[in-house]
Design an enzyme around this catalytic site. Structure first.
Site, mmCIF file in Angstrom:
data_model
loop_
_atom_site.group_PDB
_atom_site.id
_atom_site.type_symbol
_atom_site.label_atom_id
_atom_site.label_comp_id
_atom_site.label_asym_id
_atom_site.label_seq_id
_atom_site.Cartn_x
_atom_site.Cartn_y
_atom_site.Cartn_z
ATOM 1 C CE LYS A 188 -1.837 1.654 4.005
ATOM 2 N NZ LYS A 188 -1.545 3.078 4.230
ATOM 3 C CG ASN A 189 2.111 2.849 3.544
ATOM 4 O OD1 ASN A 189 0.966 3.178 3.200
ATOM 5 N ND2 ASN A 189 2.460 2.661 4.807
ATOM 6 N NE ARG A 217 -7.377 4.146 5.202
ATOM 7 C CZ ARG A 217 -6.488 4.649 6.038
ATOM 8 N NH1 ARG A 217 -6.763 4.772 7.299
ATOM 9 N NH2 ARG A 217 -5.317 5.056 5.604
ATOM 10 C CG ASP A 253 2.910 1.515 9.516
ATOM 11 O OD1 ASP A 253 2.399 2.324 10.308
ATOM 12 O OD2 ASP A 253 3.190 1.812 8.339
ATOM 13 N NE ARG A 286 -0.057 10.227 10.102
ATOM 14 C CZ ARG A 286 -0.521 9.255 9.333
ATOM 15 N NH1 ARG A 286 -1.712 8.753 9.563
ATOM 16 N NH2 ARG A 286 0.186 8.784 8.341
ATOM 17 C CB CYS A 333 -4.437 11.511 12.088
ATOM 18 S SG CYS A 333 -4.067 9.808 11.727
HETATM 19 N N1 EPU Z 1 6.005 14.892 10.928
HETATM 20 C C1 EPU Z 1 6.118 16.223 11.209
HETATM 21 N N2 EPU Z 1 6.013 17.122 10.179
HETATM 22 C C2 EPU Z 1 5.806 16.729 8.901
HETATM 23 C C3 EPU Z 1 5.701 15.360 8.613
HETATM 24 C C4 EPU Z 1 5.797 14.456 9.653
HETATM 25 O O1 EPU Z 1 6.305 16.613 12.355
HETATM 26 O O2 EPU Z 1 5.721 17.601 8.013
HETATM 27 C C5 EPU Z 1 6.098 13.900 12.018
HETATM 28 C C6 EPU Z 1 4.806 13.096 12.225
HETATM 29 O O3 EPU Z 1 3.868 13.785 13.001
HETATM 30 C C7 EPU Z 1 5.325 11.841 12.875
HETATM 31 C C8 EPU Z 1 6.696 11.661 12.227
HETATM 32 O O4 EPU Z 1 7.030 12.904 11.647
HETATM 33 O O5 EPU Z 1 5.482 12.043 14.252
HETATM 34 C C9 EPU Z 1 6.763 10.600 11.160
HETATM 35 O O6 EPU Z 1 5.647 10.703 10.294
HETATM 36 P P1 EPU Z 1 5.757 10.434 8.730
HETATM 37 O O7 EPU Z 1 5.641 11.724 8.013
HETATM 38 O O8 EPU Z 1 6.949 9.589 8.443
HETATM 39 O O9 EPU Z 1 4.440 9.586 8.468
HETATM 40 P P2 EPU Z 1 3.625 9.602 7.126
HETATM 41 O O10 EPU Z 1 4.537 9.831 6.006
HETATM 42 O O11 EPU Z 1 2.437 10.484 7.283
HETATM 43 C C10 EPU Z 1 3.915 7.069 6.551
HETATM 44 C C11 EPU Z 1 3.026 5.901 6.331
HETATM 45 C C12 EPU Z 1 2.398 5.498 7.664
HETATM 46 C C13 EPU Z 1 3.538 5.137 8.619
HETATM 47 C C14 EPU Z 1 4.509 6.318 8.756
HETATM 48 C C15 EPU Z 1 5.726 6.009 9.608
HETATM 49 C C16 EPU Z 1 2.270 6.218 4.055
HETATM 50 C C17 EPU Z 1 1.160 6.537 3.123
HETATM 51 N N3 EPU Z 1 1.985 6.276 5.376
HETATM 52 O O12 EPU Z 1 3.096 8.102 7.082
HETATM 53 O O13 EPU Z 1 1.610 4.343 7.410
HETATM 54 O O14 EPU Z 1 3.021 4.820 9.886
HETATM 55 O O15 EPU Z 1 4.964 6.711 7.453
HETATM 56 O O16 EPU Z 1 6.423 4.942 9.099
HETATM 57 O O17 EPU Z 1 3.364 5.885 3.632
HETATM 58 C C18 EPU Z 1 -0.162 2.843 7.760
HETATM 59 O O18 EPU Z 1 0.141 2.306 6.680
HETATM 60 O O19 EPU Z 1 -0.975 2.337 8.576
HETATM 61 C C19 EPU Z 1 0.458 4.120 8.118
HETATM 62 C C20 EPU Z 1 -0.048 4.935 9.042
#
Ligand code: EPU
Length: 419
Positions: free
Chosen positions: A22-23, A398, A306, A122, A117
């Site tokens: 998915k990701n 999802r 995850d 996030r 969320c």
């Molecule tokens: N963060 C910030 N600012 C930003 C972006 C992120 O502070 O601009 C913080 C977040 O709040 C969090 C940390 O950085 O505390 C890491 O978040 P990240 O941005 O890496 O998460 P994401 O990109 O929104 C993806 C996966 C998630 C997975 C996380 C961590 C996708 C579509 N989603 O989310 O997957 O948990 O990386 O590995 O790739 C899932 O599949 O169930 C899922 C939630």
């Protein structure tokens, strides 16, 4: 709303085929916006998040057609709108991934701010700061990120937190920018590397994806490509835990074992005997109850957030006391509260869930709160005595393709109840 009904107590045995990730699929579909020729993406899983992404692209005027069940052909030549509306973003935060490619190729994007969320705040400040560093004008207006550019330029961007979709968005924005972009403190997740391979297949110049420093040399245009999405490492890990928690013997096929080192190490700590081949992992628990494990989540190659909920389920019934510390998201223990309804013995203090494994859980109705939490409740139900009903399973749909069919084939007693 659909529910899952599970009768616990059966050790799982057999083989399970892993679907596309998915990701990786979501950023790759967003990246098709960068190509000025049709592209073909294979090994796409049937998931609600993929359907939402197709709907999002469709609303922009992008033509997406499905072939052989799992291959998508995407043609962006009819694109006429550059908006990711609130109705879609609120059901799938990953819609934010269209921001970088739209801005990079068309110089404009309007993407609804994702908002709150179930697992944490996030924010997307790092995505926005990176685009500004490449010369974009970005405002927040009426709940939307409104980004404009007359041509992005390469920049050196040091991200202060490791962010997966942040790294992906900036990498996609940079491929058509003028000059070189260097992303420092980049996410090293295998899905980032998979996206980079897809971008390179379309003609991008990227080095270092999969490490914490990514160099991107902007090119004039990206063209057509054929690509096959990597296997889902979280789905893989979830079925391995299903084998371990039930004392069973499960072989996952079509997997990439190298992307699961931290998970496999913890399953070995739990007492599983594990063998890996080039694209399979075999886990044999030999009928034993798992031992409790201690886990701290971390960005890749650390233990994935995850997979945290699934290991909470394992610790709930394991022999001994365990600790699970969540460092990525601030509110990702909702599943623990539901597991307590099944008789699990947990204490949450700060970011840590302390467990004392109980010999048996007892079935009860429970509610899924997010995708991985739902999977962990299904795992707990597989070992709970009697019937467990998992509600709000739209979260599962999802991100897990054919979950109940795959578990049934391993011998589980699980069925979907409609309405
Ligand atoms: N963060 C910030 N600012 C930003 C972006 C992120 O502070 O601009 C913080 C977040 O709040 C969090 C940390 O950085 O505390 C890491 O978040 P990240 O941005 O890496 O998460 P994401 O990109 O929104 C993806 C996966 C998630 C997975 C996380 C961590 C996708 C579509 N989603 O989310 O997957 O948990 O990386 O590995 O790739 C899932 O599949 O169930 C899922 C939630």
């Amino acid at each position: 709303m659909d529910k899952l009904e599970i009768e616990g107590g059966i050790a799982l045995h057999g083989e399970v085929r892993i679907s596309g990730a998915k990701n990786a699929t979501l950023p790759i579909l967003a990246a098709t916006l960068l190509a000025d020729e049709p592209v073909s993406v294979g090994n796409v899983p049937h998931l609600n998040d993929v359907t939402t992404t197709i709907a999002l692209l469709g609303r922009m005027g992008v033509a997406v057609s499905m072939h052989d069940g799992m291959r998508l052909e995407v043609d962006t030549s009819g694109i006429e709108d550059f908006t990711a509306p609130y109705e879609l973003v609120k059901t799938m935060r990953a819609s934010i991934l269209v921001l970088g490619p739209l801005l990079g190729r068309f110089g404009r994007a309007n993407v609804s701010l994702p908002g709150g969320c179930a697992i944490g705040a996030r924010p997307v400040n790092i995505h926005v700061a990176g685009l500004k560093a490449m010369g974009a004008e970005v405002d927040i207006q009426d709940g939307y990120i409104r980004a404009r550019s007359r041509g992005l330029r390469g920049a050196r961007i040091v991200m202060d937190t490791v962010t997966v979709t942040g790294t992906e968005n900036l990498m996609m924005a940079a491929v058509l920018a003028r000059g070189e972009t260097v992303l420092e403190n980049a996410a090293r997740e295998p899905e980032v590397a998979d996206l980079a391979r897809f971008l390179v297949a379309m003609g991008a110049h990227i080095e270092g994806a999969g490490t914490d420093t990514i160099h991107i040399q902007g090119v004039e245009r990206l063209g057509g490509a054929e690509y096959r999405v990597m296997p889902d490492r979280v789905e893989t890990g979830t079925y391995l835990v299903a084998g371990a928690i039930t004392g069973g013997h499960v072989r996952v096929l079509n997997a990439w074992p190298d992307t699961l080192d931290a998970v496999v190490a913890k399953l070995r700590d739990a007492g599983a005997s594990i063998e890996c081949g080039p694209d399979w992992i075999d886990l044999d628990m030999g009928g034993q109850r798992p031992r409790a494990v201690d886990i701290v989540t971390a960005p890749y190659p650390g233990f994935p957030t995850d997979m945290q909920a699934q290991f909470c389920a394992l610790n709930a019934v394991a022999d001994g006391a365990g600790t699970i510390t969540e460092t990525i998201f601030e509110n990702r223990f909702q599943h623990v509260l539901e597991m307590q309804r099944l008789g699990a013995d947990f204490r949450i203090q700060g970011h840590t869930a302390y467990s004392r494994g109980v010999p048996a859980l007892k079935g009860a109705p429970v509610m899924a709160t997010d995708l991985r939490a739902s999977a962990s409740l299904v795992l707990a139900a597989l070992v709970a005595q009697g019937t467990t009903r998992v509600e709000r399973i739209y979260h599962i749909d999802r991100g897990y393709e054919c979950l109940e069919e795959k578990l049934q084939r391993l011998g589980a007693s699980i069925r979907r109840v409609h309405g």
